[in-house]
Design a protein around this motif. Structure first.
Motif, PDB file in Angstrom:
ATOM      1  N   GLN A  40      35.882  -7.856 -11.711  1.00 46.22           N
ATOM      2  CA  GLN A  40      35.283  -6.517 -11.792  1.00 46.22           C
ATOM      3  C   GLN A  40      36.274  -5.521 -12.375  1.00 46.22           C
ATOM      4  O   GLN A  40      35.906  -4.701 -13.220  1.00 46.22           O
ATOM      5  N   SER A  41      37.516  -5.600 -11.966  1.00 50.04           N
ATOM      6  CA  SER A  41      38.538  -4.706 -12.519  1.00 50.04           C
ATOM      7  C   SER A  41      38.690  -4.905 -14.024  1.00 50.04           C
ATOM      8  O   SER A  41      38.813  -3.937 -14.770  1.00 50.04           O
ATOM      9  N   ALA A  42      38.667  -6.154 -14.447  1.00 45.37           N
ATOM     10  CA  ALA A  42      38.770  -6.440 -15.880  1.00 45.37           C
ATOM     11  C   ALA A  42      37.549  -5.901 -16.628  1.00 45.37           C
ATOM     12  O   ALA A  42      37.679  -5.313 -17.706  1.00 45.37           O
ATOM     13  N   MET A  43      36.357  -6.075 -16.051  1.00 49.97           N
ATOM     14  CA  MET A  43      35.151  -5.562 -16.701  1.00 49.97           C
ATOM     15  C   MET A  43      35.171  -4.041 -16.766  1.00 49.97           C
ATOM     16  O   MET A  43      34.799  -3.448 -17.782  1.00 49.97           O
ATOM     17  N   ASP A  44      35.617  -3.406 -15.680  1.00 49.86           N
ATOM     18  CA  ASP A  44      35.740  -1.949 -15.686  1.00 49.86           C
ATOM     19  C   ASP A  44      36.705  -1.494 -16.781  1.00 49.86           C
ATOM     20  O   ASP A  44      36.422  -0.561 -17.527  1.00 49.86           O
ATOM     21  N   ALA A  45      37.852  -2.168 -16.867  1.00 51.21           N
ATOM     22  CA  ALA A  45      38.864  -1.811 -17.860  1.00 51.21           C
ATOM     23  C   ALA A  45      38.358  -2.000 -19.289  1.00 51.21           C
ATOM     24  O   ALA A  45      38.776  -1.279 -20.198  1.00 51.21           O
ATOM     25  N   GLN A  46      37.450  -2.941 -19.473  1.00 53.18           N
ATOM     26  CA  GLN A  46      36.891  -3.192 -20.801  1.00 53.18           C
ATOM     27  C   GLN A  46      35.671  -2.320 -21.096  1.00 53.18           C
ATOM     28  O   GLN A  46      35.060  -2.439 -22.146  1.00 53.18           O
ATOM     29  N   GLY A  47      35.304  -1.471 -20.142  1.00 53.63           N
ATOM     30  CA  GLY A  47      34.197  -0.545 -20.354  1.00 53.63           C
ATOM     31  C   GLY A  47      32.818  -1.184 -20.290  1.00 53.63           C
ATOM     32  O   GLY A  47      31.852  -0.651 -20.832  1.00 53.63           O
ATOM     33  N   ILE A  48      32.718  -2.302 -19.612  1.00 53.61           N
ATOM     34  CA  ILE A  48      31.421  -2.971 -19.484  1.00 53.61           C
ATOM     35  C   ILE A  48      30.611  -2.232 -18.422  1.00 53.61           C
ATOM     36  O   ILE A  48      31.068  -2.070 -17.290  1.00 53.61           O
ATOM     37  N   PRO A  49      29.428  -1.762 -18.768  1.00 55.33           N
ATOM     38  CA  PRO A  49      28.614  -1.005 -17.817  1.00 55.33           C
ATOM     39  C   PRO A  49      28.268  -1.830 -16.569  1.00 55.33           C
ATOM     40  O   PRO A  49      28.110  -3.048 -16.633  1.00 55.33           O
ATOM     41  N   PHE A  50      28.142  -1.133 -15.458  1.00 54.27           N
ATOM     42  CA  PHE A  50      27.864  -1.759 -14.169  1.00 54.27           C
ATOM     43  C   PHE A  50      26.652  -2.677 -14.214  1.00 54.27           C
ATOM     44  O   PHE A  50      26.681  -3.794 -13.693  1.00 54.27           O
ATOM     45  N   ALA A  51      25.582  -2.240 -14.844  1.00 54.59           N
ATOM     46  CA  ALA A  51      24.366  -3.063 -14.907  1.00 54.59           C
ATOM     47  C   ALA A  51      24.640  -4.386 -15.621  1.00 54.59           C
ATOM     48  O   ALA A  51      24.128  -5.436 -15.216  1.00 54.59           O
ATOM     49  N   GLN A  52      25.444  -4.352 -16.673  1.00 52.97           N
ATOM     50  CA  GLN A  52      25.770  -5.580 -17.404  1.00 52.97           C
ATOM     51  C   GLN A  52      26.707  -6.468 -16.584  1.00 52.97           C
ATOM     52  O   GLN A  52      26.611  -7.700 -16.632  1.00 52.97           O
ATOM     53  N   GLN A  53      27.608  -5.851 -15.830  1.00 49.43           N
ATOM     54  CA  GLN A  53      28.471  -6.613 -14.937  1.00 49.43           C
ATOM     55  C   GLN A  53      27.614  -7.410 -13.956  1.00 49.43           C
ATOM     56  O   GLN A  53      27.847  -8.602 -13.737  1.00 49.43           O
ATOM     57  N   ASN A  54      26.645  -6.758 -13.383  1.00 53.43           N
ATOM     58  CA  ASN A  54      25.769  -7.429 -12.412  1.00 53.43           C
ATOM     59  C   ASN A  54      24.956  -8.545 -13.048  1.00 53.43           C
ATOM     60  O   ASN A  54      24.720  -9.586 -12.425  1.00 53.43           O
ATOM     61  N   ARG A  55      24.538  -8.356 -14.286  1.00 54.66           N
ATOM     62  CA  ARG A  55      23.783  -9.400 -14.976  1.00 54.66           C
ATOM     63  C   ARG A  55      24.652 -10.646 -15.163  1.00 54.66           C
ATOM     64  O   ARG A  55      24.183 -11.775 -14.984  1.00 54.66           O
ATOM     65  N   LEU A  56      25.914 -10.429 -15.526  1.00 52.70           N
ATOM     66  CA  LEU A  56      26.818 -11.567 -15.688  1.00 52.70           C
ATOM     67  C   LEU A  56      27.107 -12.225 -14.344  1.00 52.70           C
ATOM     68  O   LEU A  56      27.044 -13.445 -14.202  1.00 52.70           O
ATOM     69  N   LEU A  57      27.402 -11.425 -13.340  1.00 49.54           N
ATOM     70  CA  LEU A  57      27.707 -11.977 -12.018  1.00 49.54           C
ATOM     71  C   LEU A  57      26.528 -12.761 -11.449  1.00 49.54           C
ATOM     72  O   LEU A  57      26.718 -13.781 -10.783  1.00 49.54           O
ATOM     73  N   ALA A  58      25.323 -12.315 -11.726  1.00 48.29           N
ATOM     74  CA  ALA A  58      24.146 -13.031 -11.244  1.00 48.29           C
ATOM     75  C   ALA A  58      24.044 -14.420 -11.874  1.00 48.29           C
ATOM     76  O   ALA A  58      23.568 -15.364 -11.228  1.00 48.29           O
TER      77      ALA A  58
END
Length: 158
Positions: free
Chosen positions: A127-145
């Motif tokens: 999550q920290s890496a995704m935040d640092a790369q500017g990946i929006p929260f909704a897209q983070q959740n799609r990947l994590l799912a």
């Protein structure tokens, strides 16, 4: 469901991606990850296609090896090989043209003594890496799912 709960779901999937010996050999999930769920439309593009996924995995692995909670799991891993394997795996899972050819999660993690806490730490690092790369929260959740179902094959200490 809050952000941290969704991240914990994805953790199980991501720790799978962190098998030291298996990753050193470029092994991750193949059939398990690729067939678990269909990629959400547009996820590959939202992650920045292969260049964006490559940047994300570079950042992620750099953070993993330095993390005091789980970095020891990666002491025998070749970081570049791990980055490349993860890039192919995430690229394929997200609907990109890549082909992941690594080991399945169950085999890769069988002798690793992975606990739920290791998963949680890994997800936080991702999550920290995704935040640092500017990946929006909704897209983070799609990947994590997409990654979450892998936890059944990764946690070896219950």
């Amino acid at each position: 469901m809050n952000k941290h709960h969704l991240v914990a779901l994805g953790l199980s999937a991501m720790v799978c991606l962190a098998a030291p010996a298996a990753m050193a050999q470029g092994a991750l999930t193949s059939a398990t990850a690729a067939t678990t769920a269909a990629a959400p439309p547009g996820l590959y593009l939202a992650l920045g296609e292969k260049p964006g996924i490559t940047r994300l995995m570079d950042d992620f692995v750099n953070r993993l090896v330095k993390d005091p909670r789980i970095g020891g799991h990666f002491k025998d891993v070749k970081p570049q090989a791990l980055k490349e394997s993860l890039t192919d795996q995430i690229c394929q899972l997200s609907g990109g043209p890549c082909k992941y050819e690594g080991a399945d999660m169950k085999s890769a993690h069988a002798d690793m003594d992975i606990q739920k806490g290791h998963f949680n730490a890994l997800v936080e690092v991702l999550q920290s890496a995704m935040d640092a790369q500017g990946i929006p929260f909704a897209q983070q959740n799609r990947l994590l799912a997409l990654l979450a179902p892998m936890h059944r094959d990764v946690i070896t200490v219950r």
